[in-house]
Design a protein around this motif. Structure first.
Motif, PDB file in Angstrom:
ATOM      1  N   PHE A 299      21.549 -12.168 -17.171  1.00 10.80           N
ATOM      2  CA  PHE A 299      21.320 -11.232 -16.073  1.00 10.80           C
ATOM      3  C   PHE A 299      22.024 -11.708 -14.804  1.00 10.80           C
ATOM      4  O   PHE A 299      22.172 -12.913 -14.568  1.00 10.80           O
ATOM      5  CB  PHE A 299      19.823 -11.082 -15.800  1.00 10.80           C
ATOM      6  CG  PHE A 299      19.039 -10.599 -16.982  1.00 10.80           C
ATOM      7  CD1 PHE A 299      19.028  -9.252 -17.322  1.00 10.80           C
ATOM      8  CD2 PHE A 299      18.333 -11.490 -17.782  1.00 10.80           C
ATOM      9  CE1 PHE A 299      18.322  -8.803 -18.424  1.00 10.80           C
ATOM     10  CE2 PHE A 299      17.623 -11.052 -18.886  1.00 10.80           C
ATOM     11  CZ  PHE A 299      17.615  -9.705 -19.219  1.00 10.80           C
ATOM     12  N   ALA A 300      22.422 -10.744 -13.978  1.00  7.50           N
ATOM     13  CA  ALA A 300      23.077 -11.086 -12.712  1.00  7.50           C
ATOM     14  C   ALA A 300      22.146 -11.886 -11.816  1.00  7.50           C
ATOM     15  O   ALA A 300      22.540 -12.914 -11.242  1.00  7.50           O
ATOM     16  CB  ALA A 300      23.550  -9.819 -12.007  1.00  7.50           C
ATOM     17  N   VAL A 301      20.906 -11.437 -11.673  1.00  8.44           N
ATOM     18  CA  VAL A 301      19.911 -12.132 -10.854  1.00  8.44           C
ATOM     19  C   VAL A 301      18.594 -12.173 -11.627  1.00  8.44           C
ATOM     20  O   VAL A 301      18.085 -11.125 -12.029  1.00  8.44           O
ATOM     21  CB  VAL A 301      19.702 -11.417  -9.501  1.00  8.44           C
ATOM     22  CG1 VAL A 301      18.539 -12.048  -8.734  1.00  8.44           C
ATOM     23  CG2 VAL A 301      20.976 -11.455  -8.663  1.00  8.44           C
ATOM     24  N   VAL A 302      18.074 -13.366 -11.826  1.00  7.62           N
ATOM     25  CA  VAL A 302      16.770 -13.544 -12.458  1.00  7.62           C
ATOM     26  C   VAL A 302      15.794 -14.030 -11.388  1.00  7.62           C
ATOM     27  O   VAL A 302      15.928 -15.154 -10.895  1.00  7.62           O
ATOM     28  CB  VAL A 302      16.830 -14.567 -13.611  1.00  7.62           C
ATOM     29  CG1 VAL A 302      15.445 -14.709 -14.255  1.00  7.62           C
ATOM     30  CG2 VAL A 302      17.861 -14.143 -14.651  1.00  7.62           C
ATOM     31  N   PRO A 303      14.848 -13.200 -10.972  1.00 11.90           N
ATOM     32  CA  PRO A 303      13.935 -13.584  -9.885  1.00 11.90           C
ATOM     33  C   PRO A 303      13.268 -14.931 -10.138  1.00 11.90           C
ATOM     34  O   PRO A 303      12.738 -15.192 -11.232  1.00 11.90           O
ATOM     35  CB  PRO A 303      12.916 -12.446  -9.876  1.00 11.90           C
ATOM     36  CG  PRO A 303      13.659 -11.275 -10.396  1.00 11.90           C
ATOM     37  CD  PRO A 303      14.565 -11.833 -11.459  1.00 11.90           C
ATOM     38  N   GLY A 304      13.327 -15.800  -9.126  1.00 15.06           N
ATOM     39  CA  GLY A 304      12.705 -17.111  -9.210  1.00 15.06           C
ATOM     40  C   GLY A 304      13.518 -18.133  -9.972  1.00 15.06           C
ATOM     41  O   GLY A 304      13.144 -19.314 -10.024  1.00 15.06           O
ATOM     42  N   LYS A 305      14.659 -17.721 -10.549  1.00 16.38           N
ATOM     43  CA  LYS A 305      15.440 -18.637 -11.383  1.00 16.38           C
ATOM     44  C   LYS A 305      16.930 -18.560 -11.035  1.00 16.38           C
ATOM     45  O   LYS A 305      17.725 -17.947 -11.758  1.00 16.38           O
ATOM     46  CB  LYS A 305      15.214 -18.318 -12.863  1.00 16.38           C
ATOM     47  CG  LYS A 305      13.764 -18.485 -13.303  1.00 16.38           C
ATOM     48  CD  LYS A 305      13.584 -18.182 -14.776  1.00 16.38           C
ATOM     49  CE  LYS A 305      12.138 -18.405 -15.205  1.00 16.38           C
ATOM     50  NZ  LYS A 305      11.933 -18.130 -16.656  1.00 16.38           N
ATOM     51  N   PRO A 306      17.308 -19.177  -9.935  1.00 17.51           N
ATOM     52  CA  PRO A 306      18.718 -19.099  -9.519  1.00 17.51           C
ATOM     53  C   PRO A 306      19.684 -19.652 -10.557  1.00 17.51           C
ATOM     54  O   PRO A 306      20.789 -19.127 -10.720  1.00 17.51           O
ATOM     55  CB  PRO A 306      18.753 -19.897  -8.217  1.00 17.51           C
ATOM     56  CG  PRO A 306      17.466 -20.629  -8.135  1.00 17.51           C
ATOM     57  CD  PRO A 306      16.485 -19.886  -8.955  1.00 17.51           C
ATOM     58  N   ARG A 307      19.300 -20.701 -11.289  1.00 19.77           N
ATOM     59  CA  ARG A 307      20.214 -21.316 -12.248  1.00 19.77           C
ATOM     60  C   ARG A 307      20.384 -20.481 -13.515  1.00 19.77           C
ATOM     61  O   ARG A 307      21.244 -20.794 -14.345  1.00 19.77           O
ATOM     62  CB  ARG A 307      19.729 -22.730 -12.606  1.00 19.77           C
ATOM     63  CG  ARG A 307      19.758 -23.688 -11.432  1.00 19.77           C
ATOM     64  CD  ARG A 307      21.134 -23.767 -10.805  1.00 19.77           C
ATOM     65  NE  ARG A 307      21.135 -24.414  -9.495  1.00 19.77           N
ATOM     66  CZ  ARG A 307      22.177 -24.474  -8.690  1.00 19.77           C
ATOM     67  NH1 ARG A 307      23.307 -23.897  -9.049  1.00 19.77           N
ATOM     68  NH2 ARG A 307      22.091 -25.072  -7.517  1.00 19.77           N
ATOM     69  N   GLU A 308      19.606 -19.433 -13.650  1.00 20.95           N
ATOM     70  CA  GLU A 308      19.780 -18.508 -14.770  1.00 20.95           C
ATOM     71  C   GLU A 308      20.449 -17.203 -14.317  1.00 20.95           C
ATOM     72  O   GLU A 308      20.505 -16.240 -15.079  1.00 20.95           O
ATOM     73  CB  GLU A 308      18.429 -18.212 -15.423  1.00 20.95           C
ATOM     74  CG  GLU A 308      17.789 -19.427 -16.087  1.00 20.95           C
ATOM     75  CD  GLU A 308      16.476 -19.095 -16.767  1.00 20.95           C
ATOM     76  OE1 GLU A 308      16.220 -17.897 -17.025  1.00 20.95           O
ATOM     77  OE2 GLU A 308      15.700 -20.038 -17.048  1.00 20.95           O
ATOM     78  N   SER A 309      20.956 -17.198 -13.113  1.00 20.74           N
ATOM     79  CA  SER A 309      21.523 -15.987 -12.514  1.00 20.74           C
ATOM     80  C   SER A 309      23.049 -16.054 -12.508  1.00 20.74           C
ATOM     81  O   SER A 309      23.639 -16.972 -11.938  1.00 20.74           O
ATOM     82  CB  SER A 309      21.002 -15.812 -11.086  1.00 20.74           C
ATOM     83  OG  SER A 309      19.586 -15.708 -11.078  1.00 20.74           O
ATOM     84  N   ILE A 310      23.687 -15.072 -13.137  1.00 18.84           N
ATOM     85  CA  ILE A 310      25.157 -15.044 -13.223  1.00 18.84           C
ATOM     86  C   ILE A 310      25.774 -14.989 -11.829  1.00 18.84           C
ATOM     87  O   ILE A 310      26.788 -15.638 -11.570  1.00 18.84           O
ATOM     88  CB  ILE A 310      25.617 -13.832 -14.058  1.00 18.84           C
ATOM     89  CG1 ILE A 310      25.093 -13.938 -15.492  1.00 18.84           C
ATOM     90  CG2 ILE A 310      27.139 -13.726 -14.064  1.00 18.84           C
ATOM     91  CD1 ILE A 310      25.320 -12.690 -16.327  1.00 18.84           C
ATOM     92  N   LEU A 311      25.182 -14.225 -10.942  1.00 16.83           N
ATOM     93  CA  LEU A 311      25.734 -14.067  -9.602  1.00 16.83           C
ATOM     94  C   LEU A 311      25.897 -15.434  -8.935  1.00 16.83           C
ATOM     95  O   LEU A 311      26.964 -15.752  -8.383  1.00 16.83           O
ATOM     96  CB  LEU A 311      24.829 -13.151  -8.776  1.00 16.83           C
ATOM     97  CG  LEU A 311      25.321 -12.753  -7.375  1.00 16.83           C
ATOM     98  CD1 LEU A 311      24.791 -11.370  -7.009  1.00 16.83           C
ATOM     99  CD2 LEU A 311      24.879 -13.752  -6.319  1.00 16.83           C
ATOM    100  N   LEU A 312      24.879 -16.264  -8.984  1.00 18.57           N
ATOM    101  CA  LEU A 312      24.952 -17.583  -8.345  1.00 18.57           C
ATOM    102  C   LEU A 312      25.909 -18.495  -9.109  1.00 18.57           C
ATOM    103  O   LEU A 312      26.668 -19.263  -8.497  1.00 18.57           O
ATOM    104  CB  LEU A 312      23.572 -18.219  -8.266  1.00 18.57           C
ATOM    105  CG  LEU A 312      23.544 -19.537  -7.473  1.00 18.57           C
ATOM    106  CD1 LEU A 312      23.758 -19.267  -5.999  1.00 18.57           C
ATOM    107  CD2 LEU A 312      22.239 -20.276  -7.691  1.00 18.57           C
TER     108      LEU A 312
END
Length: 349
Positions: A299-312
């Motif tokens: 996912f682009a953004v996973v709430p509460g999980k920046p390291r699982e977020s593609i955007l970051l």
């Protein structure tokens, strides 16, 4: 990040310009103080081979503006490998901006936006390029001008250029001056070239009030000065301030491509300041095309999980084909990454 010395320099230029156009000055004083005037014919037609042909500066190497060329700064600036950016607006005699909410004011034909990129400080400052956006009767024209080693003039660089330099953080990079067509990749919207920087929401209330007093805009726009001053914004800890910093950063650095009608509209992301739909902002949104840029994340953004977020993940990479934004930088912006990371971490899962 614009350092305090650069802020002071921009303020000094603004003050000098204000003095030169002060309506209370007598004829003799005005004649003595007024800088040279811009070559309107060069702004409105042809493709001048040198920056000097426009007459935007009374002293181009010193970046001292000519008459009706007004310096400005953005609250939250676009990151470009730590470059100092000197921004100017030119309005022809008898014209003015028209307020249009918190977005771009209406800019008259014959106007120009000028932006010089520089690295270093004081006597060691090196001007790299000056980009100009010219508003002509048939639309906007973007042209890049490359400064010579002697720092005496800037010449048209339609094919762009590569320049080896060291960033303020000590990173050796091959800096890219975009070619004329690459300008369209960031400035393109619905098939036309448009300005992307001086939106009212990203301009200081004081600056807008000052040019309104000089008759250069009809009024201070509604929604002006909404984006935070970037100095310190990335280190915000309060919930509202964290969101403000991250959304401002994404609006300035990403939304010119990630919005309807722009180059990356097919991604389905809309990172504009005014967007309120979480999914459009990437929350639990799957990528349209899962290439290596996604690193296997879902996912682009996973709430509460920046390291699982593609955007970051893509913001934190400098690897070609992974890094975002794709153009305009060769290094990672740690302040921008920190701001977006805190925003995602603060979201409720």
């Amino acid at each position: 990040m614009i350092r305090p010395a650069h802020v002071l320099a921009a303020g000094a230029l603004a003050l000098a310009a204000a003095v030169a156009f002060h309506p209370g000055a007598g004829p003799a004083a005005a004649a003595a103080a007024e800088p040279p005037r811009v070559n309107d014919a060069a702004v409105q037609q042809g493709i001048p081979r040198t920056l000097a042909a426009f007459g935007f500066f009374a002293d181009a190497p010193g970046q001292v503006p000519a008459a009706r060329v007004v310096p400005y700064r953005l609250n939250t600036p676009l990151y470009s490998d730590g470059a100092e950016k000197l921004r100017f607006l030119y309005l022809p005699e008898g014209t003015r901006l028209a307020a249009a909410g918190d977005g771009l004011p209406e800019i008259p034909v014959g106007a120009a936006l000028i932006k010089t990129f520089a690295f270093g400080e004081g006597a060691g400052r090196r001007l790299i390029e000056t980009r100009v956006l010219l508003h002509r009767a048939d639309g906007w024209l973007a042209l890049p001008y490359l400064w010579n080693e002697a720092q005496t003039e800037a010449r048209l660089a339609l094919a762009g250029a590569r320049i080896d330099l060291v960033t303020p953080r000590g990173e050796a990079i091959s800096y890219r001056v975009p070619n004329k067509n690459q300008c369209k990749e960031c400035h393109g919207l619905d098939g036309a070239v448009v300005p992307i920087g001086p939106k009212a929401r990203n301009l200081a209330q004081e600056w807008l009030a000052a040019i309104a007093a000089r008759g250069m805009i009809d009024r201070v726009p509604d929604g002006a000065d909404a984006l935070p001053r970037w100095e310190g914004a990335a280190d915000a800890t309060g919930g509202a301030q964290v969101t403000l910093a991250a959304r401002a950063y994404l609006d300035v650095n990403c939304a010119h491509c990630h919005r309807p009608g722009a180059m990356a509209s097919n991604s389905g992301l809309d990172l504009r300041w005014e967007q309120r739909d979480p999914r459009a902002l990437g929350v639990m949104k799957r990528p349209v095309a899962a290439g290596r840029g996604s690193a296997g994340l879902l996912f682009a953004v996973v709430p509460g999980k920046p390291r699982e977020s593609i955007l970051l993940h893509r913001m934190a990479s400098a690897e070609p084909g992974v890094a975002m934004p794709e153009l305009g930088k060769a290094t990672v912006d740690p302040e921008g990454v920190r701001a977006v990371e805190r925003w995602i971490a603060a979201m409720e899962p």
